[in-house]
Design a protein around this motif. Structure first.
Motif, PDB file in Angstrom:
ATOM      1  N   HIS A 138       0.842  -1.216   0.000  1.00 35.30           N
ATOM      2  CA  HIS A 138       0.000   0.000   0.000  1.00 35.30           C
ATOM      3  C   HIS A 138       0.869   1.255   0.000  1.00 35.30           C
ATOM      4  O   HIS A 138       1.021   1.909   1.034  1.00 35.30           O
ATOM      5  CB  HIS A 138      -0.913   0.011   1.234  1.00 35.30           C
ATOM      6  CG  HIS A 138      -1.871  -1.128   1.278  1.00 35.30           C
ATOM      7  ND1 HIS A 138      -1.581  -2.335   1.886  1.00 35.30           N
ATOM      8  CD2 HIS A 138      -3.115  -1.260   0.748  1.00 35.30           C
ATOM      9  CE1 HIS A 138      -2.605  -3.155   1.745  1.00 35.30           C
ATOM     10  NE2 HIS A 138      -3.550  -2.531   1.050  1.00 35.30           N
ATOM     11  N   PRO A 139       1.438   1.584  -1.128  1.00 36.08           N
ATOM     12  CA  PRO A 139       2.299   2.769  -1.159  1.00 36.08           C
ATOM     13  C   PRO A 139       1.520   4.061  -1.380  1.00 36.08           C
ATOM     14  O   PRO A 139       0.406   4.039  -1.904  1.00 36.08           O
ATOM     15  CB  PRO A 139       3.189   2.506  -2.378  1.00 36.08           C
ATOM     16  CG  PRO A 139       2.348   1.683  -3.294  1.00 36.08           C
ATOM     17  CD  PRO A 139       1.371   0.914  -2.432  1.00 36.08           C
ATOM     18  N   VAL A 140       2.126   5.184  -0.948  1.00 32.99           N
ATOM     19  CA  VAL A 140       1.741   6.479  -1.518  1.00 32.99           C
ATOM     20  C   VAL A 140       2.884   6.880  -2.437  1.00 32.99           C
ATOM     21  O   VAL A 140       4.047   6.589  -2.144  1.00 32.99           O
ATOM     22  CB  VAL A 140       1.526   7.597  -0.459  1.00 32.99           C
ATOM     23  CG1 VAL A 140       0.207   7.424   0.255  1.00 32.99           C
ATOM     24  CG2 VAL A 140       2.678   7.669   0.532  1.00 32.99           C
ATOM     25  N   CYS A 141       2.552   7.484  -3.563  1.00 32.27           N
ATOM     26  CA  CYS A 141       3.590   7.923  -4.496  1.00 32.27           C
ATOM     27  C   CYS A 141       3.935   9.372  -4.203  1.00 32.27           C
ATOM     28  O   CYS A 141       3.047  10.213  -4.045  1.00 32.27           O
ATOM     29  CB  CYS A 141       3.113   7.766  -5.935  1.00 32.27           C
ATOM     30  SG  CYS A 141       2.902   6.035  -6.367  1.00 32.27           S
ATOM     31  N   TYR A 142       5.221   9.637  -4.127  1.00 33.11           N
ATOM     32  CA  TYR A 142       5.686  10.977  -3.770  1.00 33.11           C
ATOM     33  C   TYR A 142       6.543  11.549  -4.906  1.00 33.11           C
ATOM     34  O   TYR A 142       7.599  10.999  -5.219  1.00 33.11           O
ATOM     35  CB  TYR A 142       6.475  10.934  -2.450  1.00 33.11           C
ATOM     36  CG  TYR A 142       6.998  12.284  -2.071  1.00 33.11           C
ATOM     37  CD1 TYR A 142       6.115  13.334  -1.837  1.00 33.11           C
ATOM     38  CD2 TYR A 142       8.362  12.534  -1.996  1.00 33.11           C
ATOM     39  CE1 TYR A 142       6.578  14.593  -1.529  1.00 33.11           C
ATOM     40  CE2 TYR A 142       8.832  13.802  -1.685  1.00 33.11           C
ATOM     41  CZ  TYR A 142       7.937  14.827  -1.449  1.00 33.11           C
ATOM     42  OH  TYR A 142       8.403  16.080  -1.163  1.00 33.11           O
ATOM     43  N   TYR A 143       6.076  12.624  -5.502  1.00 29.43           N
ATOM     44  CA  TYR A 143       6.746  13.212  -6.679  1.00 29.43           C
ATOM     45  C   TYR A 143       7.634  14.395  -6.315  1.00 29.43           C
ATOM     46  O   TYR A 143       8.551  14.737  -7.068  1.00 29.43           O
ATOM     47  CB  TYR A 143       5.700  13.692  -7.693  1.00 29.43           C
ATOM     48  CG  TYR A 143       4.810  12.578  -8.212  1.00 29.43           C
ATOM     49  CD1 TYR A 143       3.768  12.080  -7.429  1.00 29.43           C
ATOM     50  CD2 TYR A 143       5.018  12.018  -9.460  1.00 29.43           C
ATOM     51  CE1 TYR A 143       2.955  11.054  -7.884  1.00 29.43           C
ATOM     52  CE2 TYR A 143       4.210  10.985  -9.924  1.00 29.43           C
ATOM     53  CZ  TYR A 143       3.184  10.515  -9.135  1.00 29.43           C
ATOM     54  OH  TYR A 143       2.394   9.498  -9.581  1.00 29.43           O
ATOM     55  N   GLY A 144       7.323  15.051  -5.197  1.00 28.55           N
ATOM     56  CA  GLY A 144       8.073  16.253  -4.846  1.00 28.55           C
ATOM     57  C   GLY A 144       7.750  17.400  -5.777  1.00 28.55           C
ATOM     58  O   GLY A 144       6.715  17.405  -6.453  1.00 28.55           O
ATOM     59  N   VAL A 176      -2.375   1.351  -4.483  1.00 33.28           N
ATOM     60  CA  VAL A 176      -1.854   2.697  -4.249  1.00 33.28           C
ATOM     61  C   VAL A 176      -2.848   3.526  -3.449  1.00 33.28           C
ATOM     62  O   VAL A 176      -4.034   3.549  -3.744  1.00 33.28           O
ATOM     63  CB  VAL A 176      -1.555   3.397  -5.595  1.00 33.28           C
ATOM     64  CG1 VAL A 176      -0.945   4.766  -5.355  1.00 33.28           C
ATOM     65  CG2 VAL A 176      -0.637   2.548  -6.450  1.00 33.28           C
ATOM     66  N   LYS A 177      -2.342   4.189  -2.424  1.00 36.76           N
ATOM     67  CA  LYS A 177      -3.176   5.072  -1.608  1.00 36.76           C
ATOM     68  C   LYS A 177      -3.144   6.477  -2.198  1.00 36.76           C
ATOM     69  O   LYS A 177      -2.107   6.935  -2.680  1.00 36.76           O
ATOM     70  CB  LYS A 177      -2.643   5.128  -0.173  1.00 36.76           C
ATOM     71  CG  LYS A 177      -2.765   3.807   0.567  1.00 36.76           C
ATOM     72  CD  LYS A 177      -4.191   3.582   0.978  1.00 36.76           C
ATOM     73  CE  LYS A 177      -4.351   2.268   1.736  1.00 36.76           C
ATOM     74  NZ  LYS A 177      -5.767   1.986   2.040  1.00 36.76           N
TER      75      LYS A 177
END
Lengths: 284, 190
Positions: A138-144, A176-177
């Motif tokens: 269960h990831p969160v995607c982090y783009y910055g 994906v969260k």
């Protein structure tokens, strides 16, 4: 499919596992990365703070090399991506290169790692290679910041809600969260000069990832990953609150799904222990 | 407001709104104080002047205040302000211009680490063509914090080294004469 490749200085050092996992994933997908010969530093944050023309020229030198190669250019580091895109726009708007003689044409696209993989390879080809779906993760995607902002430089279709890594992770079977902090700043730019402020920003992101119900964070920028991964111990010590959130490069998880035997070696380089979660999910 | 002008040979030319608009190429006069920049800014908690106030101060000609603010060095260049400005002012770029002016005029002591960092970073690139993380961070830590600063960073550096995440020795020089030329032209302008 061939593309040109600008790894940038971090991918030669602190983000070596990003470089290796990206190269291995690209091979698996039949994407040939041709490294720009004799590439040099893009100038990073220090050049544009110091001198606008120096910033355009340091990045521009690499654009001239890519120009000769004439293929889409993959730039996996968000800061490098931003500098190369800024220089590309400045030169196309009539800006000049100092200390360099050649003329810049710019008949190629500059893309971040995740955008290039999602747009040029596509969902079907990404799904076809899966050996082990990322089920149960269960990831969160982090783009910055710098792959998306500002859109006049990055050409991001939705700078407030980028989706390429979310799409890739979903395609690989991860659950994906959603969260509101995918493009919030981690303070990477000021980590060395104002660490006490940057750590507050990292803490907020870790807190918000947990609140979103994530068990890990997926990043696509060497500075974001490093900030979120390497500072958890200090933040824990300073706040008396336990933090343990693995921060993966999206390419490490792609390697996992595609059966790259080196994934464990990449994960050994993380500061925040990153293997237990994957073992619990029977992925490693 | 405490202003630290460490300049040799008299006071610098006054900076007006026009100066900053010319240097940045941004039309600061179009700001109508909607405050979207400050509301989206993740760093306001550590700023002495919020981003919309920086623009307002420039409009009013209060340029010393912004050039000597903490704000310009605390700004993380995340570009949220630039993205959201309804008048297309590239506020993050205005911050760059203000940092350049501040560096030329003498940065106040409490923010001295930032110009040290940028100077060390660029001299590393000038020497090597590519930035070598270990020598860059070590030189910065030493120059910004002395031996104590270096020692404070050393644990982190050793862990990076032990994990094979930093190269001990920099690679050969990259970029040939072009890197020399780029830096020489930049220095000649000054």
């Amino acid at each position: 499919m061939k593309v040109s490749y600008y790894p940038g200085c971090s991918l030669d050092g602190t983000a070596i596992e990003y470089n290796k996992s990206l190269q291995s994933t690209a091979r698996c997908l039949g994407l040939e990365l041709q490294e720009l010969p004799d590439w040099t530093c893009c100038g990073a944050s220090s050049a544009h703070v110091t001198d606008d023309k120096l910033a355009v020229s340091l990045a521009g030198r690499n654009l001239l090399i890519a120009d000769k190669m004439g293929m889409d250019l993959m730039v996996p580091c968000a800061a490098c991506f931003h500098r190369l895109k800024s220089a590309d726009k400045a030169l196309k708007a009539g800006g000049s290169l100092q200390g360099l003689e050649q003329k810049y044409q710019g008949h190629f696209k500059i893309k971040s790692g995740a955008d290039l993989i999602w747009e040029n390879i596509g969902e079907r080809a990404l799904a076809a290679k899966i050996k082990k779906p990322l089920a149960g993760l269960h990831p969160v995607c982090y783009y910055g910041c710098l792959t998306v902002r500002p859109p006049k430089i990055t050409d991001a279709p939705d700078p407030e809600n980028p989706m390429a890594m979310d799409e890739i992770m979903r395609t690989l079977g991860a659950e994906v969260k959603n969260w509101s902090f995918k493009a919030d700043c981690c303070g990477g730019n000021i980590m060395l000069t104002h660490p006490e402020l940057a750590k507050k920003m990292v803490k907020k992101l870790l807190d918000m990832a947990l609140e979103a119900g994530a068990d890990c964070i997926v990043a696509g920028c060497p500075l974001c990953q490093s900030n979120l991964d390497t500072r958890q111990r200090e933040i824990m010590d300073e706040n008396g609150q336990p933090y343990h959130i693995p921060v993966y490069y999206f390419t490490e998880l792609m390697g996992l799904a595609y059966g790259d035997p080196q994934v464990e070696n990449y994960l050994n380089k993380h500061f925040t222990e990153a293997k237990t979660l994957l073992k619990q999910k029977d992925l490693l | 407001m405490a202003v630290n002008k460490r300049l040799k040979g008299g006071s610098p030319a006054p900076v007006t709104r026009q100066t900053i608009e010319n240097l940045s190429g941004e039309q600061i006069s179009t700001c109508y104080q909607c405050e979207k920049c400050s509301n989206g800014c993740p760093m306001t908690f550590a700023m002495d002047i919020a981003p919309h106030q920086v623009l307002h101060a420039i409009q009013l000609g209060l340029t010393d205040e912004v050039i000597n603010s903490d704000t310009i060095w605390v700004c993380a260049s995340c570009e949220t302000c630039t993205t959201r400005c309804p008048n297309q002012i590239d506020i993050a770029h205005v911050m760059d211009t203000l940092r350049q002016l501040s560096t030329q005029r003498g940065v106040k002591a409490s923010q001295r680490k930032s110009p040290i960092f940028h100077k060390v970073f660029l001299s590393n690139v000038k020497k090597l063509g590519r930035m070598h993380e270990l020598s860059m961070v070590a030189e910065f830590a030493l120059k910004a914090g002395g031996i104590r600063g270096l020692l404070k960073q050393s644990g982190f550096g050793l862990k990076m080294l032990s994990k094979g995440k930093m190269k001990l020795i920099p690679e050969r020089f990259r970029g040939g004469k072009e890197i020399d030329n780029i830096f020489r032209e930049a220095e000649n302008k000054k």
